[in-house]
Design a protein around this motif. Structure first.
Motif, PDB file in Angstrom:
ATOM      1  N   ARG A 123       0.897  -1.119   0.037  1.00 31.45           N
ATOM      2  CA  ARG A 123      -0.303   0.191   0.080  1.00 31.45           C
ATOM      3  C   ARG A 123       0.630   1.288  -0.107  1.00 31.45           C
ATOM      4  NH1 ARG A 123      -2.603   3.978   3.065  1.00 31.45           N
ATOM      5  NH2 ARG A 123      -4.802   4.491   2.449  1.00 31.45           N
ATOM      6  N   SER A 124       1.856   1.572   0.856  1.00 33.12           N
ATOM      7  CA  SER A 124       2.665   2.469   0.691  1.00 33.12           C
ATOM      8  C   SER A 124       3.654   2.492  -1.020  1.00 33.12           C
ATOM      9  CB  SER A 124       3.878   2.223   1.776  1.00 33.12           C
ATOM     10  OG  SER A 124       3.835   2.100   3.838  1.00 33.12           O
ATOM     11  N   LEU A 125       3.882   1.555  -1.486  1.00 32.08           N
ATOM     12  CA  LEU A 125       4.584   1.987  -2.651  1.00 32.08           C
ATOM     13  C   LEU A 125       3.077   2.104  -3.891  1.00 32.08           C
ATOM     14  CD1 LEU A 125       6.992  -1.128  -3.788  1.00 32.08           C
ATOM     15  CD2 LEU A 125       7.665   1.626  -3.521  1.00 32.08           C
ATOM     16  N   ALA A 126       1.814   2.053  -3.257  1.00 29.15           N
ATOM     17  CA  ALA A 126       0.331   2.358  -4.267  1.00 29.15           C
ATOM     18  C   ALA A 126       0.950   3.414  -4.222  1.00 29.15           C
ATOM     19  CB  ALA A 126      -0.212   1.098  -4.438  1.00 29.15           C
ATOM     20  N   ALA A 127       0.768   3.826  -2.609  1.00 32.89           N
ATOM     21  CA  ALA A 127       0.082   5.425  -2.472  1.00 32.89           C
ATOM     22  C   ALA A 127       1.193   6.118  -3.112  1.00 32.89           C
ATOM     23  CB  ALA A 127       0.003   5.247  -0.909  1.00 32.89           C
ATOM     24  N   ALA A 128       2.525   5.902  -2.883  1.00 33.71           N
ATOM     25  CA  ALA A 128       3.649   6.786  -3.521  1.00 33.71           C
ATOM     26  C   ALA A 128       3.588   6.841  -4.699  1.00 33.71           C
ATOM     27  CB  ALA A 128       4.899   5.999  -2.994  1.00 33.71           C
ATOM     28  N   THR A 129       3.220   5.920  -5.678  1.00 39.71           N
ATOM     29  CA  THR A 129       3.148   5.656  -7.091  1.00 39.71           C
ATOM     30  C   THR A 129       2.094   6.879  -7.813  1.00 39.71           C
ATOM     31  OG1 THR A 129       4.052   3.510  -6.994  1.00 39.71           O
ATOM     32  CG2 THR A 129       3.054   5.094  -9.304  1.00 39.71           C
ATOM     33  N   CYS A 130       0.806   6.450  -6.689  1.00 39.90           N
ATOM     34  CA  CYS A 130      -0.120   7.763  -6.871  1.00 39.90           C
ATOM     35  C   CYS A 130      -0.079   9.111  -7.040  1.00 39.90           C
ATOM     36  CB  CYS A 130      -1.450   6.880  -5.715  1.00 39.90           C
ATOM     37  SG  CYS A 130      -2.332   5.349  -6.834  1.00 39.90           S
ATOM     38  N   SER A 131       0.382   9.142  -5.893  1.00 38.95           N
ATOM     39  CA  SER A 131       0.791  10.524  -5.203  1.00 38.95           C
ATOM     40  C   SER A 131       2.095  11.041  -6.530  1.00 38.95           C
ATOM     41  CB  SER A 131       1.564  10.113  -3.573  1.00 38.95           C
ATOM     42  OG  SER A 131       1.562  11.898  -3.775  1.00 38.95           O
ATOM     43  N   GLU A 144       9.420  13.643  -7.235  1.00 40.15           N
ATOM     44  CA  GLU A 144       9.946  12.811  -6.249  1.00 40.15           C
ATOM     45  C   GLU A 144       9.483  13.813  -4.981  1.00 40.15           C
ATOM     46  OE1 GLU A 144      11.441  15.259  -8.142  1.00 40.15           O
ATOM     47  OE2 GLU A 144      11.654  13.446  -9.632  1.00 40.15           O
ATOM     48  N   GLU A 145       9.462  14.299  -4.213  1.00 37.74           N
ATOM     49  CA  GLU A 145       8.976  14.969  -3.318  1.00 37.74           C
ATOM     50  C   GLU A 145       7.630  14.223  -3.094  1.00 37.74           C
ATOM     51  OE1 GLU A 145       8.911  19.210  -2.817  1.00 37.74           O
ATOM     52  OE2 GLU A 145      10.995  19.015  -3.362  1.00 37.74           O
ATOM     53  N   MET A 146       6.559  14.076  -4.015  1.00 33.65           N
ATOM     54  CA  MET A 146       5.095  13.850  -3.290  1.00 33.65           C
ATOM     55  C   MET A 146       5.500  12.194  -3.148  1.00 33.65           C
ATOM     56  SD  MET A 146       3.718  16.430  -3.214  1.00 33.65           S
ATOM     57  CE  MET A 146       2.332  15.135  -2.224  1.00 33.65           C
ATOM     58  N   PHE A 147       6.021  11.620  -4.041  1.00 37.91           N
ATOM     59  CA  PHE A 147       6.740   9.331  -4.198  1.00 37.91           C
ATOM     60  C   PHE A 147       7.206  10.182  -2.587  1.00 37.91           C
ATOM     61  CE2 PHE A 147       9.024   5.764  -4.174  1.00 37.91           C
ATOM     62  CZ  PHE A 147       8.233   5.688  -4.656  1.00 37.91           C
ATOM     63  N   LEU A 148       8.127  10.257  -1.806  1.00 41.01           N
ATOM     64  CA  LEU A 148       8.120  10.309  -0.668  1.00 41.01           C
ATOM     65  C   LEU A 148       7.288  10.048   0.631  1.00 41.01           C
ATOM     66  CD1 LEU A 148      10.308   9.813   1.930  1.00 41.01           C
ATOM     67  CD2 LEU A 148      11.073  12.443   1.548  1.00 41.01           C
ATOM     68  N   GLU A 282       1.266   2.056 -15.726  1.00 36.82           N
ATOM     69  CA  GLU A 282       2.499   2.080 -16.437  1.00 36.82           C
ATOM     70  C   GLU A 282       3.245   2.135 -15.195  1.00 36.82           C
ATOM     71  OE1 GLU A 282       2.215   4.616 -19.239  1.00 36.82           O
ATOM     72  OE2 GLU A 282       1.891   3.330 -20.767  1.00 36.82           O
ATOM     73  N   ASP A 283       3.342   2.502 -14.341  1.00 38.30           N
ATOM     74  CA  ASP A 283       4.065   3.427 -13.531  1.00 38.30           C
ATOM     75  C   ASP A 283       3.805   2.276 -11.759  1.00 38.30           C
ATOM     76  OD1 ASP A 283       3.917   6.226 -14.348  1.00 38.30           O
ATOM     77  OD2 ASP A 283       2.737   7.008 -13.199  1.00 38.30           O
ATOM     78  N   PHE A 284       2.341   1.969 -12.266  1.00 37.78           N
ATOM     79  CA  PHE A 284       3.153   0.314 -11.113  1.00 37.78           C
ATOM     80  C   PHE A 284       3.997  -0.454 -11.266  1.00 37.78           C
ATOM     81  CE2 PHE A 284      -1.530   1.912  -9.855  1.00 37.78           C
ATOM     82  CZ  PHE A 284      -0.969   2.543  -8.720  1.00 37.78           C
ATOM     83  N   MET A 285       4.270  -0.890 -12.628  1.00 32.08           N
ATOM     84  CA  MET A 285       4.940  -1.603 -12.951  1.00 32.08           C
ATOM     85  C   MET A 285       6.499  -1.440 -13.318  1.00 32.08           C
ATOM     86  SD  MET A 285       3.055  -2.624 -17.068  1.00 32.08           S
ATOM     87  CE  MET A 285       4.161  -3.597 -17.734  1.00 32.08           C
TER      88      MET A 285
END
Length: 306
Positions: A123-131, A144-148, A282-285
Motif C-alpha cells: 500500500r505504501s508503494l502504491a500510494a507513493a506511485t499515485c501521489s 520525487e517529493e510527492m513520492f516520498l 505503467e507507473d505501477f509496473m
C-alpha cells in the motif's frame, strides 16, 4: 504554519505522547538517510557531494541508476553512471529518491508478527506511485517529493507496532480495511497512524511540508485551508484513497467517487484525468520492478482503461 516546538502539533493526547517519547524501539532513519538529510539542507551542495554519499551504499546507487533509466524519466540515451543519473534527476530529485530508497529499506527491519507488513509495504508503494502521478497531473511540486510523502504516509503504523506489538494482531478486523483500522487506532490510542507519523517525522527533522502531508493524509484538519502545505497534503490524502479503491477491484464503484474528488480538489482537467488509469498502470509496473515488489493487485482492469 510552523511546527510546534513542544511536539504536540499532531498529537494532543498527553499520555500517548509520553508513551511514544519513552519508547526506545521506534523506527529511525538509517545512517545514509541522515547524511542525505544533511545534504538536502546544505545550500552549497553539489553533484560531487551527493555522489559521494549515495555511492557509499552500492544497493542505493544501483536503484538510483535503475530509476533514472526507467520510463518514469523518459530519455532516449542510457544513463551509465551515478553523475549522469544525478544530472537527470536533479540534486533535489536525487536526494529525495535516495531518501525514499533508504527509508524504504529500513522499513523492512520493522515488521513484527501480527502486523501485515506485506500489505503495509504494497500500500505504501502504491500510494507513493499515485501521489507522484497526481502531483504531475496537477502540477503540484516535484514528483520525487510527492513520492516520498506518499511512501511515508503510513509510517505511523510501524511506530504503533513498536509501541504496542500486539496492537494490530488484536484489532479483530481485516487490516486492508484502512478506514476501520484508522478508527480503531483513534478509539484505542487517542490518535491514528497519520498523526503519529507526522509526529515521528517531526522528531526526525524531516521537511515541514512532509510532516504535514503525512499527518494530513488521513486528517486534513491538521492543515489550514490557506496553508502552503495544503496541496501536498491533498495529493497524499487522495493517493491513499486511490490506492484503496484500486485494491478493491469492484468494477469501479469505489474508484469513480475518488476520481471525482481528485478532479474537484486538484483541478485536473478532463483529458488528463482520463489518461490517469493508463499512466498509473505503467507507473505501477516500473515502481514494482525497481522496488522488487508485486503491485499487480493495484493495476486497473482493462475495461476501466478502454
Amino acid at each position: 504554519m510552523t511546527v510546534n516546538s513542544e511536539a504536540t502539533e499532531f498529537l494532543y493526547d498527553k499520555q500517548l505522547l509520553e508513551r511514544l517519547e519513552m519508547c526506545t524501539t521506534l523506527p529511525s532513519p538509517p545512517t545514509v538517510a541522515m547524511r542525505i538529510l544533511d545534504l538536502s539542507q546544505d545550500p552549497d551542495v553539489d553533484i560531487a557531494k551527493v555522489a559521494d554519499v549515495v555511492s557509499m551504499d552500492p544497493a542505493l546507487t544501483a536503484k538510483i541508476l535503475r530509476i533514472a533509466n526507467s520510463p518514469l524519466y523518459a530519455i532516449r540515451r542510457k544513463t551509465e553512471n551515478l553523475r549522469q543519473a544525478i544530472m537527470l534527476l536533479g540534486l533535489n530529485g536525487t536526494l529525495t529518491m535516495a531518501l525514499s530508497f533508504s527509508l524504504a529499506s529500513s522499513m523492512h527491519e520493522n515488521a513484527r508478527q501480527g502486523f501485515d507488513y506485506n500489505l503495509f509495504w504494497r500500500r505504501s508503494l502504491a500510494a507513493a506511485t499515485c501521489s507522484r502521478r497526481l502531483s504531475v497531473a496537477a502540477g503540484i511540486g516535484a514528483g520525487e517529493e510527492m513520492f516520498l510523502a506518499g511512501l511515508m504516509q503510513d509510517i505511523g503504523m510501524l511506530a504503533i507496532d513498536k509501541l504496542q506489538p500486539d496492537f494490530y494482531k488484536n484489532l479483530g478486523v481485516d487490516q486492508s480495511d484502512h478506514n476501520m483500522v484508522q478508527e480503531l487506532e483513534k478509539a484505542k490510542l487517542g490518535a491514528d497512524h497519520a498523526a503519529i507519523g507526522g509526529w515521528l517525522l517531526q522528531q526526525w527533522n524531516l521537511p515541514e511540508t512532509l510532516q504535514y502531508a503525512v499527518a494530513g493524509s488521513h486528517n486534513l484538519q491538521y492543515v489550514d485551508d490557506q496553508s502552503e502545505h495544503l496541496s501536498y497534503a491533498l495529493c497524499v490524502a487522495f493517493s491513499g484513497l486511490l490506492s484503496d479503491a484500486l485494491l478493491l477491484d469492484d468494477s469501479g464503484q469505489s474508484l469513480m467517487p475518488v476520481l471525482g474528488l481528485i478532479k474537484e480538489n486538484l483541478a485536473i482537467d478532463e483529458e488528463t484525468l482520463s489518461e490517469l488509469p493508463v499512466s498509473l498502470n505503467e507507473d505501477f509496473m516500473e515502481v514494482a520492478s525497481v522496488f522488487e515488489t508485486d503491485l499487480a493487485d493495484y493495476s486497473l482492469s482493462e475495461f476501466l482503461i478502454d
